[in-house]
Scaffold this motif. Structure first.
Motif, PDB file in Angstrom:
ATOM      1  N   THR A 168       0.519  -1.343   0.138  1.00  0.00           N
ATOM      2  CA  THR A 168      -0.122   0.141   0.009  1.00  0.00           C
ATOM      3  C   THR A 168       0.596   1.113  -0.568  1.00  0.00           C
ATOM      4  OG1 THR A 168       0.057  -0.215   2.662  1.00  0.00           O
ATOM      5  CG2 THR A 168      -1.901  -1.505   1.241  1.00  0.00           C
ATOM      6  N   LEU A 169       2.462   0.912   0.178  1.00  0.00           N
ATOM      7  CA  LEU A 169       3.322   2.182   0.177  1.00  0.00           C
ATOM      8  C   LEU A 169       3.130   3.261  -1.464  1.00  0.00           C
ATOM      9  CD1 LEU A 169       5.118   3.451   1.480  1.00  0.00           C
ATOM     10  CD2 LEU A 169       6.614   2.275  -0.235  1.00  0.00           C
ATOM     11  N   THR A 170       2.022   4.244  -1.286  1.00  0.00           N
ATOM     12  CA  THR A 170       2.580   5.003  -2.007  1.00  0.00           C
ATOM     13  C   THR A 170       3.159   5.490  -2.859  1.00  0.00           C
ATOM     14  OG1 THR A 170       2.430   7.305  -0.971  1.00  0.00           O
ATOM     15  CG2 THR A 170       0.145   6.172  -1.108  1.00  0.00           C
ATOM     16  N   GLU A 171       3.381   6.419  -3.975  1.00  0.00           N
ATOM     17  CA  GLU A 171       4.541   7.049  -4.650  1.00  0.00           C
ATOM     18  C   GLU A 171       5.025   7.879  -3.915  1.00  0.00           C
ATOM     19  OE1 GLU A 171       7.585   6.260  -7.761  1.00  0.00           O
ATOM     20  OE2 GLU A 171       5.884   4.761  -7.311  1.00  0.00           O
ATOM     21  N   HIS A 172       4.301   8.835  -3.821  1.00  0.00           N
ATOM     22  CA  HIS A 172       4.551   9.256  -3.319  1.00  0.00           C
ATOM     23  C   HIS A 172       5.784   9.841  -2.062  1.00  0.00           C
ATOM     24  CE1 HIS A 172       3.229  14.174  -1.830  1.00  0.00           C
ATOM     25  NE2 HIS A 172       3.575  13.159  -0.328  1.00  0.00           N
ATOM     26  N   PHE A 173       5.018   8.990  -1.248  1.00  0.00           N
ATOM     27  CA  PHE A 173       6.199   8.170   0.212  1.00  0.00           C
ATOM     28  C   PHE A 173       7.444   7.565  -0.564  1.00  0.00           C
ATOM     29  CE2 PHE A 173       7.563   5.989   4.194  1.00  0.00           C
ATOM     30  CZ  PHE A 173       7.554   7.072   4.974  1.00  0.00           C
ATOM     31  N   LYS A 174       7.705   6.984  -1.470  1.00  0.00           N
ATOM     32  CA  LYS A 174       8.966   5.897  -1.913  1.00  0.00           C
ATOM     33  C   LYS A 174       9.942   7.626  -2.576  1.00  0.00           C
ATOM     34  CE  LYS A 174       6.789   2.111  -3.773  1.00  0.00           C
ATOM     35  NZ  LYS A 174       6.693   1.434  -5.069  1.00  0.00           N
ATOM     36  N   LYS A 175       9.135   8.465  -2.483  1.00  0.00           N
ATOM     37  CA  LYS A 175       9.732  10.048  -3.664  1.00  0.00           C
ATOM     38  C   LYS A 175      10.441  10.267  -2.291  1.00  0.00           C
ATOM     39  CE  LYS A 175       7.455  11.038  -8.261  1.00  0.00           C
ATOM     40  NZ  LYS A 175       6.558  11.673  -8.501  1.00  0.00           N
ATOM     41  N   ILE A 176       9.914  10.666  -1.196  1.00  0.00           N
ATOM     42  CA  ILE A 176      10.191  11.322  -0.380  1.00  0.00           C
ATOM     43  C   ILE A 176      12.257  10.585   0.530  1.00  0.00           C
ATOM     44  CG2 ILE A 176      10.426  12.289   2.532  1.00  0.00           C
ATOM     45  CD1 ILE A 176       6.977  13.110   1.516  1.00  0.00           C
ATOM     46  N   TYR A 177      11.152   8.994   0.103  1.00  0.00           N
ATOM     47  CA  TYR A 177      12.409   7.576   0.890  1.00  0.00           C
ATOM     48  C   TYR A 177      13.741   8.562   0.477  1.00  0.00           C
ATOM     49  CZ  TYR A 177      14.445   3.400   2.080  1.00  0.00           C
ATOM     50  OH  TYR A 177      15.501   3.241   2.316  1.00  0.00           O
ATOM     51  N   ASN A 178      13.685   9.057  -0.611  1.00  0.00           N
ATOM     52  CA  ASN A 178      14.464   8.302  -1.549  1.00  0.00           C
ATOM     53  C   ASN A 178      15.639   9.661  -1.811  1.00  0.00           C
ATOM     54  OD1 ASN A 178      14.626   5.485  -3.257  1.00  0.00           O
ATOM     55  ND2 ASN A 178      13.074   5.981  -4.157  1.00  0.00           N
ATOM     56  N   TRP A 179      14.714  10.848  -1.548  1.00  0.00           N
ATOM     57  CA  TRP A 179      15.338  12.304  -1.128  1.00  0.00           C
ATOM     58  C   TRP A 179      16.099  12.626   0.217  1.00  0.00           C
ATOM     59  CZ3 TRP A 179      12.793  16.482   1.889  1.00  0.00           C
ATOM     60  CH2 TRP A 179      12.859  17.760   1.685  1.00  0.00           C
ATOM     61  N   LYS A 180      15.447  12.057   0.405  1.00  0.00           N
ATOM     62  CA  LYS A 180      16.013  11.833   2.112  1.00  0.00           C
ATOM     63  C   LYS A 180      17.705  10.940   2.595  1.00  0.00           C
ATOM     64  CE  LYS A 180      13.290  13.597   4.901  1.00  0.00           C
ATOM     65  NZ  LYS A 180      13.399  14.402   6.360  1.00  0.00           N
ATOM     66  N   ILE A 181      17.277  10.001   1.698  1.00  0.00           N
ATOM     67  CA  ILE A 181      18.684   9.147   0.921  1.00  0.00           C
ATOM     68  C   ILE A 181      20.072  10.187   0.615  1.00  0.00           C
ATOM     69  CG2 ILE A 181      19.895   7.386  -0.301  1.00  0.00           C
ATOM     70  CD1 ILE A 181      18.073   5.821   1.662  1.00  0.00           C
ATOM     71  N   ASN A 182      19.510  10.227  -0.680  1.00  0.00           N
ATOM     72  CA  ASN A 182      20.270  11.205  -1.452  1.00  0.00           C
ATOM     73  C   ASN A 182      20.839  12.562  -0.669  1.00  0.00           C
ATOM     74  OD1 ASN A 182      19.505   9.977  -4.029  1.00  0.00           O
ATOM     75  ND2 ASN A 182      18.359  11.556  -4.153  1.00  0.00           N
ATOM     76  N   ILE A 183      19.689  12.566   0.310  1.00  0.00           N
ATOM     77  CA  ILE A 183      20.517  14.073   1.269  1.00  0.00           C
ATOM     78  C   ILE A 183      21.754  14.014   2.255  1.00  0.00           C
ATOM     79  CG2 ILE A 183      19.882  15.580   3.387  1.00  0.00           C
ATOM     80  CD1 ILE A 183      17.413  16.026   1.794  1.00  0.00           C
ATOM     81  N   PHE A 184      21.216  11.718   2.788  1.00  0.00           N
ATOM     82  CA  PHE A 184      22.114  11.575   3.294  1.00  0.00           C
ATOM     83  C   PHE A 184      23.633  11.184   3.109  1.00  0.00           C
ATOM     84  CE2 PHE A 184      24.337   7.592   5.387  1.00  0.00           C
ATOM     85  CZ  PHE A 184      23.814   7.877   6.452  1.00  0.00           C
ATOM     86  N   ASN A 185      23.624  11.328   1.624  1.00  0.00           N
ATOM     87  CA  ASN A 185      25.112  10.778   0.715  1.00  0.00           C
ATOM     88  C   ASN A 185      25.749  11.893   0.926  1.00  0.00           C
ATOM     89  OD1 ASN A 185      24.521   8.231   0.479  1.00  0.00           O
ATOM     90  ND2 ASN A 185      22.983   7.941  -1.040  1.00  0.00           N
ATOM     91  N   ARG A 186      24.923  12.989   0.313  1.00  0.00           N
ATOM     92  CA  ARG A 186      25.412  14.076  -0.004  1.00  0.00           C
ATOM     93  C   ARG A 186      25.885  14.841   1.531  1.00  0.00           C
ATOM     94  NH1 ARG A 186      22.827  18.015  -4.654  1.00  0.00           N
ATOM     95  NH2 ARG A 186      24.332  18.850  -4.351  1.00  0.00           N
ATOM     96  N   LEU A 187      25.086  14.467   2.442  1.00  0.00           N
ATOM     97  CA  LEU A 187      26.102  15.226   3.219  1.00  0.00           C
ATOM     98  C   LEU A 187      27.133  14.236   3.998  1.00  0.00           C
ATOM     99  CD1 LEU A 187      23.034  15.335   5.925  1.00  0.00           C
ATOM    100  CD2 LEU A 187      24.485  17.051   5.378  1.00  0.00           C
ATOM    101  N   GLN A 188      27.208  12.991   3.446  1.00  0.00           N
ATOM    102  CA  GLN A 188      28.324  12.371   4.446  1.00  0.00           C
ATOM    103  C   GLN A 188      30.034  12.661   2.701  1.00  0.00           C
ATOM    104  OE1 GLN A 188      28.931   9.635   6.194  1.00  0.00           O
ATOM    105  NE2 GLN A 188      27.450   8.318   6.706  1.00  0.00           N
ATOM    106  N   ASP A 189      29.177  12.742   1.640  1.00  0.00           N
ATOM    107  CA  ASP A 189      30.164  13.706   0.993  1.00  0.00           C
ATOM    108  C   ASP A 189      30.804  14.799   1.427  1.00  0.00           C
ATOM    109  OD1 ASP A 189      29.900  11.464  -1.590  1.00  0.00           O
ATOM    110  OD2 ASP A 189      28.418  12.167  -2.499  1.00  0.00           O
ATOM    111  N   ILE A 190      29.819  16.102   1.867  1.00  0.00           N
ATOM    112  CA  ILE A 190      30.701  17.125   2.814  1.00  0.00           C
ATOM    113  C   ILE A 190      30.852  16.680   3.748  1.00  0.00           C
ATOM    114  CG2 ILE A 190      29.746  19.305   3.439  1.00  0.00           C
ATOM    115  CD1 ILE A 190      29.294  19.993   0.625  1.00  0.00           C
TER     116      ILE A 190
END
Length: 194
Positions: A168-190
């Motif tokens: 039942t997971l919405t596409e909307h929620f998946k996008k937010i999840y992936n967005w947070k993963i991207n932020i996490f990865n960029r913070l690691q790079d910084i």
């Protein structure tokens, strides 16, 4: 002389980084019942008191109110003096956006940018801010590792939610999840760079 100045542009008291150009010691006196003035307290003017044309004003919201500086005034029980100039040795010397990560939803745009504020004492402050320049309390720290830990907690919470929702997971929620993963990865790079 006007007792109140309305809609003051407070930027005139700051440099380009938002540091106060001048800060003063303020000395407050109170009048006792015997008529004698007695020093009550000393404090820094900070962003609460401003000097304009040798007059002291107290800030309330976006207005300035004239403070009594006349010890001969018979109607005031408090009187102020301007003391020495305060030297602030820790000043902002640079504001920089290190990255911006965007998540496009149906009719909404989520955005977080990592800001780095550098100070004259070689310290820094990091904050994740939204498109309106707002930041949650847990999105600011002088240690970038704290931001990484916070985003990691949010990712783990979203992973738990995904497991519970299954199909039942919405596409909307998946996008937010992936967005947070991207932020996490960029913070690691910084973190590696700084």
């Amino acid at each position: 002389m006007e007792n109140k100045l309305r809609s003051v542009n407070f930027k005139q008291f700051e440099d380009k980084f938002g540091n106060l150009i001048k800060e003063y010691e303020i000395i407050k006196y109170c009048k006792h019942s015997n008529g004698k003035w007695v020093e009550d307290m000393r404090f820094n003017s900070s962003r609460n008191y401003y000097i304009i044309d040798n007059n002291l004003y107290h800030r309330i919201n976006d207005s300035l109110f004239l403070c009594n500086m006349d010890f001969n005034s018979c109607i005031c029980g408090a009187c102020y003096q301007i003391g020495k100039i305060i030297e602030n040795n820790k000043k902002i010397i640079e504001n920089k956006i290190l990255f911006t990560e965007v998540c496009k939803l149906d009719n909404q745009l989520l955005m977080l940018s990592l800001y780095k504020q550098s100070y004259s004492d070689n310290t820094s402050f990091y904050s994740l801010r939204d498109k309106y320049n707002n930041s949650k309390l847990e999105y600011g720290s002088n240690n970038i590792e704290d931001l990484i830990t916070q985003i990691e907690k949010e990712i783990l919470l979203k992973e738990q939610y995904i497991k519970e929702q299954n199909e039942t997971l919405t596409e909307h929620f998946k996008k937010i999840y992936n967005w947070k993963i991207n932020i996490f990865n960029r913070l690691q790079d910084i973190k590696i760079k700084y």
